[in-house]
Design a protein around this motif. Sequence first.
Motif: not given
Length: 294
Positions: A98-99, A105-110, A141-145
């Motif tokens: 899902h992420l 952008a944030t845990v709260e937004e997630a 969490f962190e998302i990388k590209t």
Amino acid sequence: MAVTAQMVKELREKTGAGMMDCKKALTETNGDLDKAIDFLREKGIASAAKKADRVAAEGSTYIAVEGNEAVILEVNSETDFVAKNEGFQNLIKELAAHLLASKPATVEEAHASNITEGATVEAHINAAIAKIGEKLSLRRFEIKTKTDNDSFGAYLHMGGRIGVLTVLEGTTDDSAAKDVAMHIAALNPKYVSRDQVSQEEVAHEKEVLTQQALNEGKPAKIVEKMVEGRLSKYFEDVCALDQTFVKNPDQKVRQFVESKGATLREFVRYEVGEGIEKREDNFAEEVMNQVNKK
């Protein structure tokens, strides 16, 4: 009956459930507080709220890679036993997918995003709490590209006790990127290279090392040289590229990466529960307190 902010506040105080869950429960029950509490209990949300004061410092890290995108996350539980539970493992994989798809952008937004039709991530986790019976939480969490010319190194140590995600630019050798991730899992550097260490941190370290050398009774004229040598050792401790490569003691990490025609752009290292203050129950003290009350 119109649902007011005061009604939502009262229900939240009684159950500890989230604002949107409380609002929905009151809407579904036409503003009846008792029925709304039952509604939340039936959905497993109120029972999840009762566990809110427990400390969840166990759990697991997880990494999901899809093409040029990757996510590393940590989900906490109260016990290591539950972290190995199939339901917990399914939850962490669902959250990772899902992420990557929604990219909050944030845990709260997630938490506020919909993971399934009509169900937020918060509600989804609460449903898992009701089923598993322990407090669970998406901690970070962190998302990388990357590009097609780069590589991700994904490594989970001890089944997810430590998770490391690296990004190597200039090579598509995923195994090399994973080797660097394994190194970072083992030696736990804070930075990629020296230029990431702030001037304030360097100045502070110099000050400490200088005083250390003076306290050892070293002559002032050689203290400066000693400090430079010890500062170099400090950089080896905190900077990945300056460290001796765990898979080849004859190489620095920088040399290994350069031998692949690559550069280490960044890394993320999560260790389960780091920084969380674990509650330690003193049962003997608890019994004595009860005895003294009688």
